[in-house]
Write an enzyme that holds these catalytic residues in place. Structure first.
Site, PDB file in Angstrom:
ATOM      1  CE1 TYR A 140      -2.984   3.146   1.024  1.00  0.00           C
ATOM      2  CE2 TYR A 140      -1.725   3.189   3.051  1.00  0.00           C
ATOM      3  CZ  TYR A 140      -2.623   3.783   2.188  1.00  0.00           C
ATOM      4  OH  TYR A 140      -3.146   5.001   2.500  1.00  0.00           O
ATOM      5  N   GLY A 283       4.249  -5.820  10.135  1.00  0.00           N
ATOM      6  CA  GLY A 283       4.461  -4.552   9.437  1.00  0.00           C
ATOM      7  C   GLY A 283       4.141  -3.315  10.260  1.00  0.00           C
TER       8      GLY A 283
HETATM    9  N1  UFG Z   1      -4.420  -1.930  16.549  1.00  0.00           N
HETATM   10  C1  UFG Z   1      -4.745  -2.851  17.524  1.00  0.00           C
HETATM   11  N2  UFG Z   1      -5.918  -3.529  17.383  1.00  0.00           N
HETATM   12  C2  UFG Z   1      -6.783  -3.332  16.338  1.00  0.00           C
HETATM   13  C3  UFG Z   1      -6.437  -2.368  15.356  1.00  0.00           C
HETATM   14  C4  UFG Z   1      -5.249  -1.689  15.487  1.00  0.00           C
HETATM   15  O1  UFG Z   1      -3.986  -3.079  18.469  1.00  0.00           O
HETATM   16  O2  UFG Z   1      -7.816  -3.992  16.283  1.00  0.00           O
HETATM   17  C5  UFG Z   1      -3.170  -1.171  16.676  1.00  0.00           C
HETATM   18  C6  UFG Z   1      -2.250  -1.375  15.501  1.00  0.00           C
HETATM   19  O3  UFG Z   1      -1.441  -2.505  15.704  1.00  0.00           O
HETATM   20  C7  UFG Z   1      -1.480  -0.069  15.511  1.00  0.00           C
HETATM   21  C8  UFG Z   1      -2.480   0.956  16.057  1.00  0.00           C
HETATM   22  O4  UFG Z   1      -3.488   0.202  16.692  1.00  0.00           O
HETATM   23  O5  UFG Z   1      -0.422  -0.152  16.393  1.00  0.00           O
HETATM   24  C9  UFG Z   1      -3.125   1.790  14.982  1.00  0.00           C
HETATM   25  O6  UFG Z   1      -3.613   0.923  13.975  1.00  0.00           O
HETATM   26  P1  UFG Z   1      -4.546   1.405  12.775  1.00  0.00           P
HETATM   27  O7  UFG Z   1      -4.836   0.206  11.940  1.00  0.00           O
HETATM   28  O8  UFG Z   1      -5.679   2.201  13.316  1.00  0.00           O
HETATM   29  O9  UFG Z   1      -3.623   2.431  12.016  1.00  0.00           O
HETATM   30  P2  UFG Z   1      -2.167   2.201  11.376  1.00  0.00           P
HETATM   31  O10 UFG Z   1      -1.238   3.043  12.180  1.00  0.00           O
HETATM   32  O11 UFG Z   1      -1.814   0.793  11.188  1.00  0.00           O
HETATM   33  O12 UFG Z   1      -2.479   2.731   9.937  1.00  0.00           O
HETATM   34  C10 UFG Z   1      -2.301   4.041   9.594  1.00  0.00           C
HETATM   35  C11 UFG Z   1      -3.193   4.375   8.405  1.00  0.00           C
HETATM   36  C12 UFG Z   1      -2.790   3.564   7.200  1.00  0.00           C
HETATM   37  C13 UFG Z   1      -1.323   3.706   6.968  1.00  0.00           C
HETATM   38  C14 UFG Z   1      -0.545   3.348   8.195  1.00  0.00           C
HETATM   39  C15 UFG Z   1       0.929   3.553   8.043  1.00  0.00           C
HETATM   40  O13 UFG Z   1      -4.531   4.116   8.734  1.00  0.00           O
HETATM   41  O14 UFG Z   1      -3.486   4.031   6.078  1.00  0.00           O
HETATM   42  O15 UFG Z   1      -0.955   4.176   9.274  1.00  0.00           O
HETATM   43  O16 UFG Z   1       1.634   2.700   8.863  1.00  0.00           O
HETATM   44  F1  UFG Z   1      -0.915   2.901   5.971  1.00  0.00           F
END
Ligand code: UFG
Length: 329
Positions: A140, A283
């Site tokens: 992505y 990741g």
């Molecule tokens: N998390 C949990 N449980 C869940 C969902 C998320 O513990 O059910 C944690 C994830 O592991 C992460 C944090 O919460 O540590 C935030 O997760 P999100 O999925 O809400 O967001 P991300 O940081 O993974 O994703 C964001 C954007 C993406 C982008 C990414 C870059 O939403 O579009 O950052 O790393 F690609």
């Protein structure tokens, strides 16, 4: 003159459409409604179709007097991008190519692009600066970086200037209560936590508590979706003034751990939110925090809703009033 918003029926796109409407812009939206919601488009003219459909896009450009584009339309699930990268290259990268070709053909010279912190991958500095290395750890992020680079070469060759906005973690909902976050499937922390508070999920899974952070859970930089929307309007203004292409981070500069987010959500909702500890999600970097100094200085951007409690409260109001989201899935 109209602003074309691709992906304007999606989460951040719909809030940007609302912000454009609030300042009286003429708005044209393209969305294929694969992820977006018809009801999320609270203003403007909606064309349902795909950027990769050349004759459809041609029709939209012919029928409207477009002077700037804000480009959100893309697939954005990190996990899915790892199992089906072809889908991401086809929709995100090829879709952007089709859009840029149409803009070039019709002499539209300004594009604001919805980019992401995922372009950086594992950060080399905290907070992250725009000049830091970009080595995405998922397909992505790789496609978003490829889209940014494509815009750079269209600028060089055809003078289509761009502002790329690299968002950190968008959260919250519009103050009107009419639009908010509704993804299927939902993968983001804040809506999942609030769905657990509503009892629509039995618990929130915490993905790992052995990271090198204060409480062992991942730290992210949460920013209100309406503050993100405001930045898009400032970026359109910058391009309309004839200023050069640029890349900006958009975040609050403050980090909150997964556990802190859950605790704040418990306080805001006054509900129980059961937690189940699970394995790390592959990741996930331990800490992602933006330096948004450049956006503040050059765009004059200043997030207005910068308290985490307020961000979660606005999301909670949306979830309470629309527990089924838009109800169209
Ligand atoms: N998390 C949990 N449980 C869940 C969902 C998320 O513990 O059910 C944690 C994830 O592991 C992460 C944090 O919460 O540590 C935030 O997760 P999100 O999925 O809400 O967001 P991300 O940081 O993974 O994703 C964001 C954007 C993406 C982008 C990414 C870059 O939403 O579009 O950052 O790393 F690609």
């Amino acid at each position: 003159m109209a602003v074309l918003v691709t992906g304007g029926a999606g989460y951040i796109g719909s809030h940007t459409v609302a912000a454009l409407a609030e300042r009286g812009e003429e708005i044209v939206v393209i969305d294929n409604l694969e992820q977006g919601h018809r009801d999320a488009v609270i203003s403007g003219k909606l064309y349902v179709g795909d950027l990769r459909d050349e004759s459809f896009v041609e029709g939209v450009f012919k029928e409207n007097n477009i002077d700037a584009v804000i480009h959100f339309a893309a697939n954005s699930l990190v996990g899915e991008s790892m199992t089906n990268p072809g889908k991401y290259y086809h929709n995100n990268v090829y879709g952007t190519l089709c859009l840029l070709e149409a803009m070039n053909k019709h002499g539209v010279k300004s594009i604001v692009f919805s980019s992401t912190a995922a372009t950086y991958g594992e950060p080399e500095n905290v907070p992250i600066n725009e000049s830091d290395r970009t080595v995405p750890t998922n397909a992505y992020g790789e496609t978003k970086l490829a889209m940014e680079k494509m815009m750079k070469w269209f600028d060089t060759a055809h003078g289509i200037r761009y502002v790329s906005l690299r968002y950190f973690n968008a959260a919250g909902a519009h103050e009107s209560g009419r639009i908010g976050e509704d993804h299927t499937p939902e993968t983001h922390l804040v809506p999942i936590v609030l769905q657990a508070a509503l009892g629509k999920r039995s618990h929130i899974s915490v993905f790992g508590d052995d990271y090198a952070t204060e409480d062992g859970t991942c730290v992210r930089d949460y920013i209100h979706v309406s503050d993100l929307a405001d930045a898009h309007l400032l970026a359109v203004d910058r391009l309309r003034r004839g200023e050069a292409s640029a890349i900006y981070n958009l975040g609050s500069g403050q980090g909150f751990s997964v556990k802190q987010v859950i605790d704040i959500a418990r306080a805001v909702t006054e509900r129980e939110i059961p937690v189940v500890l699970e394995q790390r999600r592959s990741g996930d970097p331990a800490v992602l925090i933006a330096s948004s100094e450049k956006a503040r200085t050059e765009l004059g951007w200043k997030p207005k809703r910068d308290k985490m409690e307020d961000i979660i409260r606005s999301a909670w109001q949306w979830h309470l009033s629309k527990p089924e989201g838009y109800g169209d899935r």
